[in-house]
Scaffold this active site. Structure first.
Site, PDB file in Angstrom:
ATOM      1  N   ALA A 167       0.423  -1.248   0.300  1.00  0.00           N
ATOM      2  CA  ALA A 167      -0.118   0.159  -0.077  1.00  0.00           C
ATOM      3  C   ALA A 167       1.137   1.324  -0.074  1.00  0.00           C
ATOM      4  O   ALA A 167       0.078   2.693  -0.673  1.00  0.00           O
ATOM      5  CB  ALA A 167      -0.868   0.215   1.024  1.00  0.00           C
ATOM      6  N   GLY A 168       2.316   1.172   0.402  1.00  0.00           N
ATOM      7  CA  GLY A 168       2.773   2.616   0.437  1.00  0.00           C
ATOM      8  C   GLY A 168       3.072   2.687  -0.881  1.00  0.00           C
ATOM      9  O   GLY A 168       3.937   3.997  -0.911  1.00  0.00           O
ATOM     10  N   SER A 226       1.462   3.593  -3.188  1.00  0.00           N
ATOM     11  CA  SER A 226      -0.139   4.464  -4.017  1.00  0.00           C
ATOM     12  C   SER A 226      -0.825   5.823  -3.159  1.00  0.00           C
ATOM     13  O   SER A 226      -1.185   6.329  -3.292  1.00  0.00           O
ATOM     14  CB  SER A 226      -1.112   3.275  -3.384  1.00  0.00           C
ATOM     15  OG  SER A 226      -1.144   2.530  -5.276  1.00  0.00           O
ATOM     16  N   PRO A 281      -4.814   5.965   1.322  1.00  0.00           N
ATOM     17  CA  PRO A 281      -4.457   5.543   1.992  1.00  0.00           C
ATOM     18  C   PRO A 281      -3.813   4.020   2.980  1.00  0.00           C
ATOM     19  O   PRO A 281      -4.242   2.977   2.284  1.00  0.00           O
ATOM     20  CB  PRO A 281      -4.890   5.573   3.698  1.00  0.00           C
ATOM     21  CG  PRO A 281      -6.686   6.042   2.974  1.00  0.00           C
ATOM     22  CD  PRO A 281      -6.196   6.287   1.863  1.00  0.00           C
ATOM     23  N   ASP A 282      -2.758   4.015   2.980  1.00  0.00           N
ATOM     24  CA  ASP A 282      -2.236   2.819   3.753  1.00  0.00           C
ATOM     25  C   ASP A 282      -3.193   1.970   4.588  1.00  0.00           C
ATOM     26  O   ASP A 282      -3.985   2.872   5.193  1.00  0.00           O
ATOM     27  CB  ASP A 282      -0.697   2.354   3.807  1.00  0.00           C
ATOM     28  CG  ASP A 282      -0.649   3.257   4.795  1.00  0.00           C
ATOM     29  OD1 ASP A 282      -1.455   3.529   5.613  1.00  0.00           O
ATOM     30  OD2 ASP A 282       1.027   2.955   5.395  1.00  0.00           O
ATOM     31  N   HIS A 326      -3.384 -10.267  -3.815  1.00  0.00           N
ATOM     32  CA  HIS A 326      -4.711  -9.813  -2.940  1.00  0.00           C
ATOM     33  C   HIS A 326      -6.167  -9.915  -4.221  1.00  0.00           C
ATOM     34  O   HIS A 326      -7.102  -9.299  -3.116  1.00  0.00           O
ATOM     35  CB  HIS A 326      -4.477  -8.983  -2.264  1.00  0.00           C
ATOM     36  CG  HIS A 326      -3.648  -9.193  -1.453  1.00  0.00           C
ATOM     37  ND1 HIS A 326      -3.063  -8.248  -0.272  1.00  0.00           N
ATOM     38  CD2 HIS A 326      -3.244 -10.496  -1.316  1.00  0.00           C
ATOM     39  CE1 HIS A 326      -1.567  -9.552   0.907  1.00  0.00           C
ATOM     40  NE2 HIS A 326      -2.415 -10.820   0.393  1.00  0.00           N
ATOM     41  N   CYS A 373     -20.427 -14.405  -8.270  1.00  0.00           N
ATOM     42  CA  CYS A 373     -21.115 -14.653  -7.596  1.00  0.00           C
ATOM     43  C   CYS A 373     -21.255 -15.532  -6.597  1.00  0.00           C
ATOM     44  O   CYS A 373     -20.694 -16.505  -6.550  1.00  0.00           O
ATOM     45  CB  CYS A 373     -22.413 -14.914  -8.890  1.00  0.00           C
ATOM     46  SG  CYS A 373     -23.778 -15.433  -7.779  1.00  0.00           S
ATOM     47  N   CYS A 378     -25.940 -10.652  -9.363  1.00  0.00           N
ATOM     48  CA  CYS A 378     -26.169 -12.005 -10.155  1.00  0.00           C
ATOM     49  C   CYS A 378     -27.288 -11.550 -10.945  1.00  0.00           C
ATOM     50  O   CYS A 378     -28.208 -11.746 -10.636  1.00  0.00           O
ATOM     51  CB  CYS A 378     -25.666 -13.138  -9.999  1.00  0.00           C
ATOM     52  SG  CYS A 378     -25.954 -14.346 -10.541  1.00  0.00           S
ATOM     53  N   SER A 398       4.993  -3.506   4.862  1.00  0.00           N
ATOM     54  CA  SER A 398       5.442  -3.346   6.315  1.00  0.00           C
ATOM     55  C   SER A 398       5.383  -4.665   6.296  1.00  0.00           C
ATOM     56  O   SER A 398       5.802  -5.324   7.366  1.00  0.00           O
ATOM     57  CB  SER A 398       3.723  -3.075   6.875  1.00  0.00           C
ATOM     58  OG  SER A 398       2.577  -3.649   7.040  1.00  0.00           O
ATOM     59  N   ASN A 428      11.144   1.794   2.223  1.00  0.00           N
ATOM     60  CA  ASN A 428       9.763   1.730   3.057  1.00  0.00           C
ATOM     61  C   ASN A 428      10.188   2.667   3.704  1.00  0.00           C
ATOM     62  O   ASN A 428      11.309   2.760   4.580  1.00  0.00           O
ATOM     63  CB  ASN A 428       9.722   0.729   3.618  1.00  0.00           C
ATOM     64  CG  ASN A 428       7.894   0.365   4.251  1.00  0.00           C
ATOM     65  OD1 ASN A 428       7.493   0.781   3.309  1.00  0.00           O
ATOM     66  ND2 ASN A 428       7.953  -0.706   5.188  1.00  0.00           N
ATOM     67  N   ARG A 429       9.161   3.324   4.222  1.00  0.00           N
ATOM     68  CA  ARG A 429       9.230   4.131   5.796  1.00  0.00           C
ATOM     69  C   ARG A 429       9.955   3.809   7.356  1.00  0.00           C
ATOM     70  O   ARG A 429      10.778   4.051   7.789  1.00  0.00           O
ATOM     71  CB  ARG A 429       7.308   5.019   5.747  1.00  0.00           C
ATOM     72  CG  ARG A 429       8.365   5.615   7.191  1.00  0.00           C
ATOM     73  CD  ARG A 429       6.400   6.728   7.564  1.00  0.00           C
ATOM     74  NE  ARG A 429       6.450   7.862   5.565  1.00  0.00           N
ATOM     75  CZ  ARG A 429       5.236   7.510   5.311  1.00  0.00           C
ATOM     76  NH1 ARG A 429       4.389   6.937   5.492  1.00  0.00           N
ATOM     77  NH2 ARG A 429       4.731   8.124   4.383  1.00  0.00           N
TER      78      ARG A 429
END
Ligand code: CNA
Length: 329
Positions: A76-77, A79, A85-86, A178, A186, A210, A251, A274-275
């Site tokens: 997520a980081g 984006s 938001p992550d 993911h 459906c 559906c 993470s 990464n942070r």
């Protein structure tokens, strides 16, 4: 508490293919420096007292095409610079901001049982992530450039925002571990539908159903307990072939994705941007690891500079942004 993602009962084949890697313990430490771990480079064995393997060395491996089978892992980081938001950043992370969805606890939004009783919070989130709402940023386009230059073996993403596709990286080069909003299934009769069949309802705040059996149509996002997409098994081929691993904006907490960071050979350089210092980069660093802590955009800009690709990347971004502007008119 469960992690977001398919940690509970992912497919048996994927389980056996992944082998015995465990998640290990995570020690997140905040730093605002760039550091290299270890000393030996792909150019030959160097003692610990000699030059550290650095971002410049990684750039050199790419620039000279000494590495041509680059595998990328992202979360997520990458984006957040696009405005999405992550999950876990305190305050701004999605988990901190889920009150608006009126759910009992954050992970419920990705639980099948909760979804079958109340699918609305998930579709509110889906509406927020509608493909037209956000645009790829410099990081997505850097990967696109890697692909255009024939250097990208595969990009493994945990993200469900679809921005890798929007940046123009072909689906064959992606493993959307993911899941994706590009199709839906459906929940009753298991028929599959293209995205065009559900976005209109989602945008009108209706739960898509559906057309055949009126069961709820669920976009093909992996919920807790669901198996990962079959394409995830490509890691069995890709990671042993990789000659460079880039990991950005994650993470490294969600399995089995996180353990892929250890699936490349011991001599393969790994660049982690990464942070926070997390995962095996914190608890089992390797001699050819390079860790860049801090803002992901800043580190990627630096890498692009070292590669001498700045102008080319700017041109690509301008061209692709023009196409998106045309599409959104
Ligand atoms: P996470 O657990 O939220 O971790 C994100 C990581 O990125 C953290 O370590 C942050 O410190 C770091 N980070 C965030 N912004 C920056 C930045 N600007 N510069 C440097 N580092 C930054 O997310 P993961 O992807 O690791 O977790 C797995 C989940 C989150 C995945 O299954 C995703 O599907 C899910 N998720 C996806 C999206 C998306 O599709 N954009 C958004 C939110 C969550």
């Amino acid at each position: 508490m469960a992690q977001w993602g398919p940690v509970a009962r992912w497919g048996r084949r994927a389980l056996s293919a992944l082998g015995p890697w465990g998640p290990g313990s995570i020690t997140g430490r905040r730093r605002s420096i760039s550091l290299s771990v270890g000393a030996s480079g792909i150019f030959g064995s160097r003692g610990n007292s000699e030059k550290k393997f650095s971002l410049q060395d990684v750039a050199e491996l790419i620039r000279t095409r000494a590495c041509q089978r680059v595998v990328v892992m992202v979360g997520a980081g990458i984006s957040t610079p696009s405005g999405i938001p992550d999950f876990r950043s305190p305050g701004s992370g999605l988990y901190s901001n889920l009150q608006q969805y009126n759910i009992p606890y954050p992970e419920a939004i990705f639980e099948l049982e909760f979804f079958s009783h109340n699918p609305k919070p998930f579709f509110t989130l889906a509406k927020e992530l509608y493909p037209g709402n956000y645009r790829p940023n410099i990081i997505h386009y850097f990967f696109r450039l890697l692909h255009d230059k024939g250097l990208l073996l595969r990009l493994y993403t945990q993200n469900i925002d679809g921005l890798e596709r929007v940046s123009g990286i072909p689906v064959s080069k992606l493993v959307e571990a993911h899941g994706t909003f590009a199709s839906a299934t459906c929940t009753v009769c298991r028929r599959s539908f293209p995205e065009e069949d559900f976005w209109a309802d989602v945008m009108m705040d209706r739960v898509p159903c559906c057309p055949v059996c009126v069961g709820i149509m669920k976009p093909d996002i992996v919920f807790f307990g669901e198996p990962l997409p079959e394409r995830f098994l490509l890691h069995v081929l890709d990671f042993p072939m990789a000659d460079l691993l880039l990991i950005l904006g994650t993470s490294l907490k969600v399995e089995p994705f996180a353990s892929l960071s250890e699936a490349v050979g011991g001599s393969v350089p790994r660049l982690f941007i990464n942070r926070d210092l997390v995962g095996s980069f914190a608890w089992r660093p390797r001699s050819r690891d390079v860790v860049q802590l801090g803002d992901v955009v800043h580190s990627v800009q630096r890498l692009v500079e070292l590669l001498g690709w700045t102008e080319e990347l700017q041109d690509l971004i301008q061209r692709e942004t023009g196409k998106l502007d045309g599409r959104d008119k």
